[in-house]
Every structure is written in structure tokens, then in C-alpha cells.
Motif scaffolding. Structure first.
Motif, short mmCIF file in Angstrom:
data_model
loop_
_atom_site.label_atom_id
_atom_site.label_comp_id
_atom_site.label_asym_id
_atom_site.label_seq_id
_atom_site.Cartn_x
_atom_site.Cartn_y
_atom_site.Cartn_z
N SER A 1 -65.59 46.52 -92.97
CA SER A 1 -66.65 46.64 -91.96
C SER A 1 -66.10 46.79 -90.54
CB SER A 1 -67.58 45.42 -92.03
OG SER A 1 -66.86 44.23 -91.73
N ASP A 34 -69.34 51.32 -101.41
CA ASP A 34 -69.07 49.89 -101.22
C ASP A 34 -68.67 49.30 -102.56
OD1 ASP A 34 -68.90 47.26 -100.51
OD2 ASP A 34 -71.05 46.95 -100.28
N SER A 59 -68.06 44.67 -101.72
CA SER A 59 -67.49 43.95 -100.57
C SER A 59 -68.15 42.59 -100.37
CB SER A 59 -67.65 44.79 -99.29
OG SER A 59 -66.95 46.01 -99.40
N ASP A 74 -67.97 41.09 -97.25
CA ASP A 74 -68.39 41.00 -95.86
C ASP A 74 -69.62 41.89 -95.66
OD1 ASP A 74 -67.38 43.53 -95.99
OD2 ASP A 74 -65.84 43.27 -94.46
N ASP A 75 -69.88 42.34 -94.44
CA ASP A 75 -71.08 43.14 -94.17
C ASP A 75 -70.80 44.63 -94.21
OD1 ASP A 75 -69.47 43.09 -91.94
OD2 ASP A 75 -71.12 42.99 -90.50
N THR A 76 -69.86 45.04 -95.06
CA THR A 76 -69.54 46.46 -95.20
C THR A 76 -70.77 47.29 -95.54
OG1 THR A 76 -67.21 46.10 -95.79
CG2 THR A 76 -68.22 48.14 -96.55
N VAL A 133 -73.07 47.78 -92.56
CA VAL A 133 -72.50 48.74 -91.62
C VAL A 133 -72.69 50.16 -92.14
CG1 VAL A 133 -70.37 49.55 -90.52
CG2 VAL A 133 -70.84 47.10 -90.68
#
Length: 314
Positions: free
Chosen positions: A14, A41, A44, A46-48, A51
Motif C-alpha cells: 500500500s 491483491d 494483503s 494491510d490496506d492494499t 488503496v
């Protein structure tokens, strides 16, 4: 108008995706092609995904695909190729070690008639000497152990024509080594040499343990040399044991031999035992791959997929 799709697998990337999309967008603006990018994706943490969705909302040429969990880069790359629909497809990582600005040069070589244009690294910035050494050793070992002409110092960064992508879609093996598959399908291929940059953000997801397993995957996917090596080791071990046994027999026959053979006995037993275990381990690697292939499970599952929203997308 000809179309170009860029496939970008990502796992916890991200921090660098916005900069990657900014640079890729500038490249798209300078090409006389209908361009699109597909972000994958790979589960992931995280907040990939968030994003990616924000990038899609801001640029009509962006598509997103989310896998149901982390399947690994090779499978995420496969998912991207399965869903990319264009005359040419570029595969590139999201970490900006491979420069999107090279894509026009790839396109130019494709228009000259090449089906695969791959990037060969002349320099690898931001990597340790150990990683550079092991990477160079891997490509050279693969070159010696297989009949596959795997290009040296070449990663996944490449452009492929539609017929190459169609050929890759027909290869559904579960144990996937994409660099080997890219070469296996053949067609006209050429290289572009470039200096690889350091990562723009974040840390590499490939530690030495993962790299070791990746190398093992590549070797066992395209070579039976380890099995042949086990045969050679077994033959040499048996020959040494025979010579040693003959020496002991001759010595006892002519000179006698008091019972003091425990150390030499242990050496022989441990040597033969080690050779046998190594051979069994190599056989086990191939047997495990046969087991995985026999299950015929799907390579991946898609959680969500959002196509490009604009009329100019490829």
C-alpha cells in the motif's frame, strides 16, 4: 486501436501503490494504445485493497482483483494473466524496482515482431551482496541443470503478446515457477538490459528461506537432475563402501585385524545412511509434487473483481 494491459500483483504494497500508479499513468498518456492496468491483491494484510480501490475510483483505466487469501506471487500472477484481455500484456511488480518508464521500449520491440520482451538486470540497487550472489548462482545452476534456456538475471518484468498469454493460460500445473513457464512456451523472445532500482517503499517479502524454496521449486519443476544426482551419489557411496570393505578384507587376510573397528564402522554407516536419506529426500520432493498435482484443486479463488470503468480502458 491496439490494446495494452499491465498486470501488477501486490502483497502488502500500500505504501508505494500511489506513486506506482502516478508513474504508470504518465507512461499510459504517452502511448498510442488503449491502456489498462489490473492490480491483484494477493490476500494483503494491510490496506492494499483500499488503496487499489481508490486508484480505480480516480482513474478509469484501473481494474482490481482481490484473491480470497494469500496464494503466493506466482499464483497471483497467474490470476492476473487469466483476467487480462489485451493484444499485449506487461507483467511488473508494484515496488518500483522495475521502472514503468521502460514499457514504451518494450512496446517498440513487440511491434518489431517479438512475442516476449523481457528485462535483464545489469545492476540491482538496494540489494545485499549475498542476495546478488545467490541470485546469480541460481540462474547459472538452472542453466546447467535443465534444458530450458532460462535467461540469466531476468525476473518477471516483461511484455507478452496475446498468443503467449493464451499459451500460458493452458499451463495449469499447481507447482508454478513462472520464469520457467515464460521461457517454456517459446515464441520469439528478446531482452532489454536495464539497471534495477531500489524499492520505493516497504520491505521485500522474500527472505532467504522463501528464496531457497523458490529456487527448489524452479529446479524440480523443470529438471530431473536431482534424481539423477541421487543415483550418482548412491553409486559413488556404494563404490567407496566396496573399496573400503575390500581393503579391510585384504588387511585381515594377510595381516590379521584386532577388533578395533568401531570408528570406521560408524563412518561407513553414517556415510551410507546420509547418502540414502539425501536420495530419499530428493525422491520425496518429486513425490510431493505428484501428490499436489493429482488433487487437481483450482489454482486460486477470486473474492472480488472490478473491471475498468472508463471507455478508454483496454
Amino acid at each position: 486501436m491496439q490494446t495494452l494491459a499491465v498486470v501488477v500483483p501486490a502483497y502488502n504494497e500500500s505504501e508505494g501503490l500511489r506513486e506506482f500508479q502516478r508513474r504508470l499513468g504518465l507512461v499510459f498518456d504517452g502511448l498510442d494504445l488503449r491502456c489498462s492496468v489490473l492490480y491483484i491483491d494477493d490476500g494483503s494484510r494491510d490496506d492494499t485493497w483500499q488503496v487499489m480501490e481508490s486508484l480505480r475510483a480516480a482513474d478509469a483505466r484501473v481494474a482490481t482483483l482481490k484473491l480470497s487469501r494469500n496464494f503466493g506471487k506466482e499464483t497471483a500472477l497467474t490470476a492476473g494473466l487469466d483476467h487480462a484481455d489485451a493484444d499485449a500484456v506487461v507483467v511488473i511488480d508494484a515496488d518500483l524496482q522495475d521502472q514503468p518508464e521502460l514499457i514504451p521500449e518494450f512496446v517498440a520491440r513487440w511491434r518489431e515482431g517479438f512475442d516476449v520482451v523481457y528485462g535483464t538486470r545489469s545492476n540491482r540497487a538496494g540489494e545485499t551482496a549475498v542476495k546478488k550472489l545467490t541470485s546469480a548462482a541460481f540462474y547459472r545452476v538452472m542453466e546447467k541443470m535443465t534444458d530450458l534456456p532460462l535467461p540469466r538475471d531476468t525476473g518477471d518484468f516483461r511484455l507478452m503478446s496475446r498468443r503467449v498469454v493464451d499459451a500460458l493460460r493452458g499451463l495449469r500445473e499447481r507447482q508454478r515457477f513462472m520464469k520457467g513457464l515464460f521461457t517454456f512456451v517459446g515464441f520469439r523472445q528478446t531482452a532489454i538490459v536495464y539497471d534495477r532500482d531500489a524499492r520505493f517503499a516497504g520491505d521485500s517479502k522474500w527472505n532467504y528461506w522463501k528464496l531457497w524454496n523458490f529456487a527448489l521449486e524452479g529446479i524440480t519443476s523443470f529438471s530431473t537432475f536431482p534424481l539423477r544426482l541421487a543415483t550418482y551419489v548412491g553409486f559413488v557411496a556404494a563404490l567407496i563402501a566396496f573399496v573400503f570393505g575390500l581393503t579391510v578384507f585384504v588387511k585381515a587376510l594377510f595381516y590379521g585385524d584386532p577388533v578395533r573397528g568401531y570408528p570406521s564402522l560408524m563412518v561407513v554407516v553414517l556415510f551410507l545412511g546420509g547418502a540414502q536419506l539425501m536420495a530419499l529426500g530428493m525422491i520425496g520432493e518429486y513425490l510431493g509434487r505428484i501428490y499436489m498435482e493429482s488433487k487437481q484443486r483450482p489454482l486460486y479463488f477470486v473474492d472480488r473483481i472490478n473491471p475498468p470503468s472508463g471507455p478508454d480502458a483496454g
